[in-house]
Design an enzyme around this catalytic site. Structure first.
Site, PDB file in Angstrom:
ATOM      1  N   ASP A   4     -12.727  10.292  17.831  1.00 32.79           N
ATOM      2  CA  ASP A   4     -12.824  10.447  19.289  1.00 32.79           C
ATOM      3  C   ASP A   4     -13.591  11.720  19.592  1.00 32.79           C
ATOM      4  OD1 ASP A   4     -11.001   8.956  21.676  1.00 32.79           O
ATOM      5  OD2 ASP A   4     -11.888  10.884  22.226  1.00 32.79           O
ATOM      6  N   LYS A  60      -7.002  15.256  21.935  1.00 33.27           N
ATOM      7  CA  LYS A  60      -6.299  14.028  21.530  1.00 33.27           C
ATOM      8  C   LYS A  60      -6.134  13.986  20.013  1.00 33.27           C
ATOM      9  CE  LYS A  60      -7.061  10.333  24.838  1.00 33.27           C
ATOM     10  NZ  LYS A  60      -7.795   9.122  25.173  1.00 33.27           N
ATOM     11  N   THR A  83     -13.833  -4.011  26.570  1.00 32.73           N
ATOM     12  CA  THR A  83     -14.199  -5.121  27.455  1.00 32.73           C
ATOM     13  C   THR A  83     -15.616  -4.893  27.954  1.00 32.73           C
ATOM     14  OG1 THR A  83     -11.893  -5.306  28.111  1.00 32.73           O
ATOM     15  CG2 THR A  83     -13.515  -6.370  29.543  1.00 32.73           C
ATOM     16  N   LEU A 109      -4.064  -6.615  25.010  1.00 25.81           N
ATOM     17  CA  LEU A 109      -2.784  -5.912  25.157  1.00 25.81           C
ATOM     18  C   LEU A 109      -2.571  -5.476  26.595  1.00 25.81           C
ATOM     19  CD1 LEU A 109      -3.194  -2.609  25.609  1.00 25.81           C
ATOM     20  CD2 LEU A 109      -3.674  -2.645  23.197  1.00 25.81           C
ATOM     21  N   ASN A 128      -8.761 -12.066  32.523  1.00 21.05           N
ATOM     22  CA  ASN A 128      -8.294 -11.069  33.479  1.00 21.05           C
ATOM     23  C   ASN A 128      -8.582 -11.481  34.921  1.00 21.05           C
ATOM     24  OD1 ASN A 128      -7.054  -9.379  31.746  1.00 21.05           O
ATOM     25  ND2 ASN A 128      -8.487  -7.680  31.920  1.00 21.05           N
ATOM     26  N   CYS A 169      -7.424  -2.274  34.146  1.00 23.04           N
ATOM     27  CA  CYS A 169      -8.341  -3.358  33.798  1.00 23.04           C
ATOM     28  C   CYS A 169      -8.684  -4.323  34.933  1.00 23.04           C
ATOM     29  CB  CYS A 169      -7.783  -4.126  32.605  1.00 23.04           C
ATOM     30  SG  CYS A 169      -7.823  -3.125  31.107  1.00 23.04           S
ATOM     31  N   LYS A 199       2.265  -0.341  37.271  1.00 24.05           N
ATOM     32  CA  LYS A 199       3.450  -1.073  36.825  1.00 24.05           C
ATOM     33  C   LYS A 199       4.366  -0.118  36.070  1.00 24.05           C
ATOM     34  CE  LYS A 199       1.069  -2.770  32.733  1.00 24.05           C
ATOM     35  NZ  LYS A 199       0.713  -3.912  31.936  1.00 24.05           N
TER      36      LYS A 199
HETATM   37  N1  LIG Z   1      -5.972  -0.128  28.691  1.00 22.26           N
HETATM   38  C1  LIG Z   1      -5.761  -1.430  28.604  1.00 22.26           C
HETATM   39  O1  LIG Z   1      -4.702  -1.948  28.975  1.00 22.26           O
HETATM   40  C2  LIG Z   1      -6.815  -2.339  28.013  1.00 22.26           C
HETATM   41  C3  LIG Z   1      -6.455  -3.637  27.611  1.00 22.26           C
HETATM   42  C4  LIG Z   1      -7.444  -4.462  27.075  1.00 22.26           C
HETATM   43  C5  LIG Z   1      -8.742  -4.032  26.987  1.00 22.26           C
HETATM   44  N2  LIG Z   1      -9.059  -2.768  27.414  1.00 22.26           N
HETATM   45  C6  LIG Z   1     -10.462  -2.331  27.283  1.00 22.26           C
HETATM   46  O2  LIG Z   1     -10.561  -1.528  26.114  1.00 22.26           O
HETATM   47  C7  LIG Z   1     -11.475  -0.448  26.327  1.00 22.26           C
HETATM   48  C8  LIG Z   1     -10.792   0.882  26.116  1.00 22.26           C
HETATM   49  O3  LIG Z   1      -9.751   1.014  27.058  1.00 22.26           O
HETATM   50  P1  LIG Z   1      -8.670   2.184  26.947  1.00 22.26           P
HETATM   51  O4  LIG Z   1      -7.688   1.965  28.040  1.00 22.26           O
HETATM   52  O5  LIG Z   1      -8.186   2.280  25.551  1.00 22.26           O
HETATM   53  O6  LIG Z   1      -9.623   3.433  27.299  1.00 22.26           O
HETATM   54  P2  LIG Z   1      -9.274   4.983  27.248  1.00 22.26           P
HETATM   55  O7  LIG Z   1     -10.059   5.596  28.333  1.00 22.26           O
HETATM   56  O8  LIG Z   1      -7.797   5.173  27.225  1.00 22.26           O
HETATM   57  O9  LIG Z   1      -9.852   5.461  25.844  1.00 22.26           O
HETATM   58  C9  LIG Z   1     -11.208   5.562  25.546  1.00 22.26           C
HETATM   59  C10 LIG Z   1     -11.383   6.653  24.505  1.00 22.26           C
HETATM   60  O10 LIG Z   1     -12.741   6.677  24.102  1.00 22.26           O
HETATM   61  C11 LIG Z   1     -13.100   8.034  23.870  1.00 22.26           C
HETATM   62  N3  LIG Z   1     -14.565   8.180  23.914  1.00 22.26           N
HETATM   63  C12 LIG Z   1     -15.382   8.123  24.979  1.00 22.26           C
HETATM   64  N4  LIG Z   1     -16.661   8.281  24.611  1.00 22.26           N
HETATM   65  C13 LIG Z   1     -16.649   8.432  23.258  1.00 22.26           C
HETATM   66  C14 LIG Z   1     -17.667   8.664  22.291  1.00 22.26           C
HETATM   67  N5  LIG Z   1     -18.946   8.745  22.639  1.00 22.26           N
HETATM   68  N6  LIG Z   1     -17.293   8.778  21.008  1.00 22.26           N
HETATM   69  C15 LIG Z   1     -15.988   8.694  20.647  1.00 22.26           C
HETATM   70  N7  LIG Z   1     -14.998   8.500  21.505  1.00 22.26           N
HETATM   71  C16 LIG Z   1     -15.316   8.372  22.814  1.00 22.26           C
HETATM   72  C17 LIG Z   1     -12.401   8.781  24.990  1.00 22.26           C
HETATM   73  O11 LIG Z   1     -12.285  10.165  24.710  1.00 22.26           O
HETATM   74  C18 LIG Z   1     -11.052   8.052  25.021  1.00 22.26           C
HETATM   75  O12 LIG Z   1     -10.116   8.676  24.171  1.00 22.26           O
HETATM   76  C19 LIG Z   1     -12.020  -0.649  27.755  1.00 22.26           C
HETATM   77  O13 LIG Z   1     -13.200  -1.404  27.688  1.00 22.26           O
HETATM   78  C20 LIG Z   1     -10.935  -1.462  28.422  1.00 22.26           C
HETATM   79  O14 LIG Z   1     -11.421  -2.253  29.478  1.00 22.26           O
HETATM   80  C21 LIG Z   1      -8.126  -1.915  27.903  1.00 22.26           C
END
Ligand SMILES: NC(=O)c1ccc[n+]([C@@H]2O[C@H](COP(=O)([O-])OP(=O)(O)OC[C@H]3O[C@@H](n4cnc5c(N)ncnc54)[C@H](O)[C@@H]3O)[C@@H](O)[C@H]2O)c1
Length: 427
Positions: free
Chosen positions: A30, A35, A122, A153, A208, A260, A318
């Site tokens: 990351d 983090k 996504t 998830l 979604n 999302c 939620k």
């Molecule tokens: N949160 C959910 O419930 C959920 C569920 C299904 C799908 N998604 C999808 O999954 C993806 C991630 O969602 P999330 O909620 O985990 O996001 P998040 O924002 O919690 O985490 C993203 C992470 O990526 C890191 N990051 C950003 N740029 C970076 C780089 N250049 N190199 C390395 N790390 C980098 C950030 O520091 C962060 O820790 C999104 O596309 C989201 O739509 C999310």
């Protein structure tokens, strides 16, 4: 297997710890050093039930290796998951800057050994091809396939959902990539749906958007109920017994929220427009949902007739999460503030995140502090502690009597008998 997750948010970190706990060697990369430090100490950087214990266990056993360096994880891993954020960009489109940045970094660190690069974020249809092109342009020696494997998830049950997924979608035209990924996922014992890359990219948005549509649909019917003296709860009972409709997933309220749904519906609508389908259902759904918190903030303002104090309980979309991204409660509060209300807020887990983005409100230590002297009380999220509110005590604490029940958690008759001026969504 040796695998790596780039981006350790809700999706990346949960996926990483679950696969590490199954015995895989997992690196997590990351750009957020804070983090990485927290995870290295065995702590979760956000609240998610069960995550802390799994991090502690997998970090201690060295199955999970958090790092900010790219070379070793990318060189060693057979499978590289991209799990960075895809927030809303211009005109509702998904902002792919994090994806593009990661694709470039992966390209810089790939050796000649075959790798599967998995888009788990996504992303709109065509993004796997975009990642492939970026990597090929930067590293002509790279030997890889890009696969689309969307994540389903839910925050609040992320660990359980990752351990026991209802399905795993693998979009690929490569048998080699499919075989490797199927092998990795076999212990999860979930049905695997093999599709083309484009279909997999659409599946996540379609899923979604359908769920959001169910909420948007019942929200519209709830608004009609309010106007004509019907009750959405009774309507839901009546329609649910039709087996084609079913009784699950009916949540009337101030609109769908969370990280999302709002961004994915907006991005899906943008994809329709780009495909030449300008008049699509999802653009309308997105618009209606954005208006919904304003409608209810206006109703409260009208009922109070002049700016007064409103206590808002529940800021997250939620219960079970501290994530307030995309929460309709935040839009509702901003609308109240715009209408001159003095707003006192409280949430069991979301206060720290809310403090980063909400201005002009009073952050309270607990629900009693928020409720005290309020003219109106609005309950926006169904946290279990709110279900147990002591209304006799609240009557003594509040100055006014107006109660807004966004999630229909309370008995209108009981509250009216106690002397409250109750109004709920859809009644
Ligand atoms: N949160 C959910 O419930 C959920 C569920 C299904 C799908 N998604 C999808 O999954 C993806 C991630 O969602 P999330 O909620 O985990 O996001 P998040 O924002 O919690 O985490 C993203 C992470 O990526 C890191 N990051 C950003 N740029 C970076 C780089 N250049 N190199 C390395 N790390 C980098 C950030 O520091 C962060 O820790 C999104 O596309 C989201 O739509 C999310």
């Amino acid at each position: 297997m040796k695998i790596c997750f780039v981006g350790i948010g809700y999706v990346g970190l949960t996926g990483a710890v679950v696969l590490a706990s199954l015995g895989n060697q997992v690196w997590t990369i990351d750009i957020d050093q804070k983090k990485i430090n927290q995870i290295s100490k065995g702590q979760a950087p956000f609240y998610e039930p069960g995550l802390d214990a799994l991090i502690k266990k997998t970090v201690a056993s060295k199955k999970l290796i958090p790092t900010s360096t790219w070379q070793e994880p990318i060189a060693q891993s057979q499978i590289i998951f991209i799990t960075v954020g895809t927030p809303t960009g211009n005109n509702g489109r998904a902002d792919l800057r994090q994806i593009k940045a990661v694709a470039k970094k992966i390209a810089d660190n790939l050796n000649r050994r075959y790798k599967v690069i998995v888009n788990k974020s996504t992303v709109p249809v065509g993004t796997a091809q975009l990642v492939k092109t970026i990597i090929q342009n930067k590293n002509s020696q790279a030997n890889f396939d890009v696969v689309s494997c969307p994540e389903f998830l839910r925050e609040g049950s992320a660990v359980a959902d990752t351990k026991h997924p209802e399905r795993i979608v693998i979009g690929t035209d490569s048998d080699k990539a499919f075989k490797l990924l199927s092998q990795l996922f076999t212990p999860l014992k979930a049905p695997i749906v093999k599709t083309s890359i484009a279909s997999a990219e659409i599946i996540k948005y379609a899923a979604n958007s359908y769920l959001a549509l169910r909420i948007g649909f019942i929200d519209q019917v709830a608004s009609l109920c309010e106007e004509v003296g019907a009750d959405i709860k009774e309507v839901i009972k009546g329609i649910s017994l039709d087996s084609r409709i079913g009784g699950h997933y009916w949540y009337p309220g101030v609109g769908y929220g969370g990280y999302c749904f709002p961004k994915d519906v907006a991005a899906f609508a943008a994809t329709f427009k780009e495909a030449g389908l300008k008049d699509n259902l999802f653009s309308l759904l997105d618009q209606a949902n954005q208006n919904r918190p304003k409608i209810y903030a206006q109703k409260i303002a009208d009922k109070l007739s002049k700016p007064k104090t409103v206590a808002v309980l529940g800021l997250t979309a939620k219960p079970g999460t501290d994530d307030i991204r995309g929460s309709q409660a935040i839009l509702f509060i901003k609308s109240l503030v715009n209408r001159g209300m003095r707003v006192k807020v409280y949430d069991p887990k979301g206060m720290m995140e809310a403090e980063k983005i909400l201005q002009g409100v009073i952050f309270c230590q607990n629900q009693d502090e928020a409720i005290t002297e309020a003219d109106s009380l609005a309950i926006l999220c169904e946290w279990p502690e709110f279900k147990k509110l002591d209304w006799n005590k609240i009557k003594k604490m509040m100055k006014g009597r107006l109660v807004f029940d966004a999630k229909r958690m309370f008995d209108k008759k009981k509250l009216t008998t106690l002397g409250f001026d109750y109004f709920g969504v859809g009644v």
